[in-house]
Design a protein around this motif. Structure first.
Motif, PDB file in Angstrom:
ATOM      1  N   VAL A  93      16.716  35.048  16.851  1.00 40.51           N
ATOM      2  CA  VAL A  93      17.199  36.425  16.944  1.00 40.51           C
ATOM      3  C   VAL A  93      18.370  36.675  16.011  1.00 40.51           C
ATOM      4  N   ARG A  94      18.522  37.928  15.652  1.00 41.78           N
ATOM      5  CA  ARG A  94      19.751  38.435  15.046  1.00 41.78           C
ATOM      6  C   ARG A  94      20.369  39.331  16.111  1.00 41.78           C
ATOM      7  N   PHE A  95      21.665  39.345  16.180  1.00 45.52           N
ATOM      8  CA  PHE A  95      22.366  40.015  17.270  1.00 45.52           C
ATOM      9  C   PHE A  95      22.667  41.479  16.980  1.00 45.52           C
ATOM     10  N   THR A  96      21.974  42.055  16.001  1.00 45.32           N
ATOM     11  CA  THR A  96      22.267  43.405  15.525  1.00 45.32           C
ATOM     12  C   THR A  96      21.318  44.471  16.059  1.00 45.32           C
ATOM     13  N   GLY A  97      20.162  44.114  16.546  1.00 47.97           N
ATOM     14  CA  GLY A  97      19.207  45.099  17.035  1.00 47.97           C
ATOM     15  C   GLY A  97      18.124  44.451  17.869  1.00 47.97           C
ATOM     16  N   VAL A  98      17.502  45.216  18.748  1.00 45.90           N
ATOM     17  CA  VAL A  98      16.514  44.667  19.673  1.00 45.90           C
ATOM     18  C   VAL A  98      15.257  44.141  18.978  1.00 45.90           C
ATOM     19  N   SER A  99      15.014  44.577  17.766  1.00 45.80           N
ATOM     20  CA  SER A  99      13.822  44.095  17.050  1.00 45.80           C
ATOM     21  C   SER A  99      14.210  43.307  15.793  1.00 45.80           C
ATOM     22  N   ASP A 100      15.457  42.815  15.765  1.00 40.43           N
ATOM     23  CA  ASP A 100      15.933  42.057  14.601  1.00 40.43           C
ATOM     24  C   ASP A 100      15.755  40.564  14.837  1.00 40.43           C
ATOM     25  N   ASP A 130       2.814  39.993  14.473  1.00 39.40           N
ATOM     26  CA  ASP A 130       2.472  40.886  13.368  1.00 39.40           C
ATOM     27  C   ASP A 130       0.967  41.113  13.294  1.00 39.40           C
ATOM     28  N   LEU A 131       0.227  40.039  13.396  1.00 39.99           N
ATOM     29  CA  LEU A 131      -1.230  40.134  13.280  1.00 39.99           C
ATOM     30  C   LEU A 131      -1.835  40.973  14.403  1.00 39.99           C
ATOM     31  N   LEU A 132      -1.305  40.832  15.608  1.00 44.12           N
ATOM     32  CA  LEU A 132      -1.833  41.575  16.749  1.00 44.12           C
ATOM     33  C   LEU A 132      -1.159  42.933  16.933  1.00 44.12           C
ATOM     34  N   ASN A 133      -0.208  43.253  16.032  1.00 39.53           N
ATOM     35  CA  ASN A 133       0.526  44.517  16.089  1.00 39.53           C
ATOM     36  C   ASN A 133       1.218  44.701  17.445  1.00 39.53           C
ATOM     37  N   VAL A 134       1.849  43.605  17.915  1.00 36.41           N
ATOM     38  CA  VAL A 134       2.599  43.621  19.167  1.00 36.41           C
ATOM     39  C   VAL A 134       4.083  43.590  18.815  1.00 36.41           C
ATOM     40  N   PRO A 135       4.828  44.604  19.236  1.00 37.79           N
ATOM     41  CA  PRO A 135       6.261  44.589  18.925  1.00 37.79           C
ATOM     42  C   PRO A 135       6.972  43.484  19.705  1.00 37.79           C
ATOM     43  N   LEU A 136       7.960  42.898  19.087  1.00 37.34           N
ATOM     44  CA  LEU A 136       8.740  41.822  19.687  1.00 37.34           C
ATOM     45  C   LEU A 136      10.179  42.316  19.826  1.00 37.34           C
ATOM     46  N   TYR A 137      10.721  42.217  21.028  1.00 28.43           N
ATOM     47  CA  TYR A 137      12.067  42.711  21.299  1.00 28.43           C
ATOM     48  C   TYR A 137      12.902  41.636  21.983  1.00 28.43           C
ATOM     49  N   HIS A 138      14.208  41.784  21.882  1.00 26.88           N
ATOM     50  CA  HIS A 138      15.137  40.942  22.639  1.00 26.88           C
ATOM     51  C   HIS A 138      16.349  41.780  23.020  1.00 26.88           C
ATOM     52  N   GLY A 139      17.119  41.303  23.972  1.00 26.76           N
ATOM     53  CA  GLY A 139      18.286  42.038  24.438  1.00 26.76           C
ATOM     54  C   GLY A 139      19.592  41.289  24.269  1.00 26.76           C
ATOM     55  N   TRP A 140      19.650  40.376  23.291  1.00 27.73           N
ATOM     56  CA  TRP A 140      20.847  39.563  23.062  1.00 27.73           C
ATOM     57  C   TRP A 140      21.625  40.189  21.911  1.00 27.73           C
ATOM     58  N   LEU A 141      22.373  41.243  22.214  1.00 22.87           N
ATOM     59  CA  LEU A 141      23.068  42.007  21.184  1.00 22.87           C
ATOM     60  C   LEU A 141      24.575  41.962  21.365  1.00 22.87           C
ATOM     61  N   VAL A 142      25.274  42.045  20.250  1.00 29.92           N
ATOM     62  CA  VAL A 142      26.723  42.185  20.266  1.00 29.92           C
ATOM     63  C   VAL A 142      27.052  43.647  20.560  1.00 29.92           C
ATOM     64  N   ASP A 143      28.000  43.853  21.445  1.00 29.61           N
ATOM     65  CA  ASP A 143      28.452  45.204  21.751  1.00 29.61           C
ATOM     66  C   ASP A 143      29.306  45.708  20.593  1.00 29.61           C
ATOM     67  N   PRO A 144      28.935  46.830  19.975  1.00 26.54           N
ATOM     68  CA  PRO A 144      29.703  47.333  18.830  1.00 26.54           C
ATOM     69  C   PRO A 144      31.133  47.749  19.197  1.00 26.54           C
ATOM     70  N   GLN A 145      31.436  47.826  20.485  1.00 28.10           N
ATOM     71  CA  GLN A 145      32.788  48.170  20.917  1.00 28.10           C
ATOM     72  C   GLN A 145      33.705  46.954  20.995  1.00 28.10           C
ATOM     73  N   THR A 146      33.211  45.795  20.559  1.00 27.89           N
ATOM     74  CA  THR A 146      34.037  44.581  20.500  1.00 27.89           C
ATOM     75  C   THR A 146      34.141  44.156  19.034  1.00 27.89           C
ATOM     76  N   PRO A 147      35.043  44.788  18.275  1.00 28.84           N
ATOM     77  CA  PRO A 147      35.091  44.567  16.825  1.00 28.84           C
ATOM     78  C   PRO A 147      35.330  43.117  16.412  1.00 28.84           C
TER      79      PRO A 147
END
Length: 116
Positions: free
Chosen positions: A20-27, A38-55
Motif C-alpha cells: 500500500v501507499r498511505f496517500t489514497g484508498v486505491s494507491d 486488473d484482469l478481472l476489473n475488480v477495484p482494490l481498496y485499503h484503509g491504511w491512510l495518513v490523516d492529512p491533519q497530522t502534518p
C-alpha cells in the motif's frame, strides 16, 4: 497477462502480497499479485491512510509505499542528523499506532470511494 494471472491464482488460498501507499484508498505499488484485480476489473481498496491533519506524519510518510517507508525508518534511525532520526521515529510511531492497517481517516475515505 493471463499467464501471469495463472501464476498468482494459487496464492489466493494463502493471501496476496500487496504494497500500500498511505496517500489514497486505491494507491498501491504495483506488484505481480495486483494483475488479477486488473484482469478481472475488480477495484482494490485499503484503509491504511495518513490523516492529512497530522502534518508531521504526512511529511514523514510522504508518498512512500509500505516497503519504502520501512526502509526509510531504518535509514533515518541510523542517521547522525537529529531531524532525520526524529522523522524516522514519527514514521515508526505511525506504523506502530496503525498496526491494524486501518485508520479513522482511511475509513472515512473508504465510505466515499467504495460502491454499495
Amino acid at each position: 497477462n493471463v499467464n501471469d494471472t495463472m501464476m498468482v491464482l494459487p496464492k489466493l488460498s494463502t493471501g496476496l502480497d500487496v504494497n500500500v501507499r498511505f496517500t489514497g484508498v486505491s494507491d498501491f505499488e504495483y506488484t505481480p499479485e495486483c494483475i488479477i484485480f486488473d484482469l478481472l476489473n475488480v477495484p482494490l481498496y485499503h484503509g491504511w491512510l495518513v490523516d492529512p491533519q497530522t502534518p508531521e506524519v504526512v511529511q514523514a510518510v510522504g508518498k512512500l509505499s509500505y516497503n519504502q517507508l520501512v526502509e526509510k525508518i531504518i535509514t533515518c534511525k541510523q542517521a547522525s542528523d537529529s531531524s532525520l532520526v526524529s522523522e524516522g521515529l514519527v514514521a515508526e510511531q505511525f506504523l506502530e499506532s496503525t498496526a491494524s492497517q486501518l485508520t479513522y481517516h482511511g475509513l472515512c475515505e473508504l465510505t466515499g470511494a467504495v460502491r454499495e
